[in-house]
Scaffold this motif. Sequence first.
Motif, short mmCIF file in Angstrom:
data_model
loop_
_atom_site.label_atom_id
_atom_site.label_comp_id
_atom_site.label_asym_id
_atom_site.label_seq_id
_atom_site.Cartn_x
_atom_site.Cartn_y
_atom_site.Cartn_z
N MET A 129 26.52 -21.29 63.38
CA MET A 129 26.01 -21.81 62.14
C MET A 129 26.21 -20.77 61.05
N PHE A 130 26.45 -21.25 59.82
CA PHE A 130 26.59 -20.39 58.66
C PHE A 130 25.67 -20.90 57.57
N ILE A 131 24.94 -19.99 56.95
CA ILE A 131 24.03 -20.35 55.86
C ILE A 131 24.52 -19.68 54.59
N ALA A 132 24.71 -20.49 53.56
CA ALA A 132 25.16 -20.00 52.25
C ALA A 132 24.03 -20.19 51.25
N THR A 133 23.69 -19.12 50.54
CA THR A 133 22.65 -19.23 49.51
C THR A 133 23.17 -18.68 48.19
N ASN A 134 22.61 -19.19 47.13
CA ASN A 134 22.80 -18.63 45.80
C ASN A 134 21.42 -18.44 45.19
N ARG A 135 21.17 -17.26 44.66
CA ARG A 135 19.90 -16.96 43.99
C ARG A 135 20.09 -17.17 42.49
N PHE A 136 19.09 -17.80 41.89
CA PHE A 136 19.10 -18.04 40.45
C PHE A 136 17.80 -17.50 39.87
#
Length: 111
Positions: free
Chosen positions: A1-8
Amino acid sequence: MFIATNRFKVKHGAEGAFETVWRERDSYLASVPGFVAFDLCRGPSREDHTLYISHTVWKERADFEAWTKSDAFRLAHRDAGAATNRDNYIGGPEFEGFESVLSLVPGDTPA
C-alpha cells in the motif's frame, strides 16, 4: 500500500471556502486503477492557519505515480493554481508519500 498526502496551511477565515472547493470538484479518482480511498482532513489550528491534509491510499506506489501522469490527474488539478484557490492558503501544498510497512484491520494480530 502507498499513502500520498499533501499538507495545506489554510488561512484563518478561508476554511469553509477551501473545503467547498474540495467538496465540489471532480477528483476523477473513482476510475483510476489502484485507487483505494481519499480523505480530506482538518487538523489543528495554529497562529496564522488551520492545517489540512489530503490523504489518498493506493494499492502501490506505481499506481499513484501512473495517476500523476494521467489525464485524470491533469483534469482534477486544472484549477488548483487559480488565484481564488491559492488565496486560501499559505504557501503551496507540501507532498509526503509513505510506503506501508505494517497494516492491520480488526481481527488481525501483528506478525
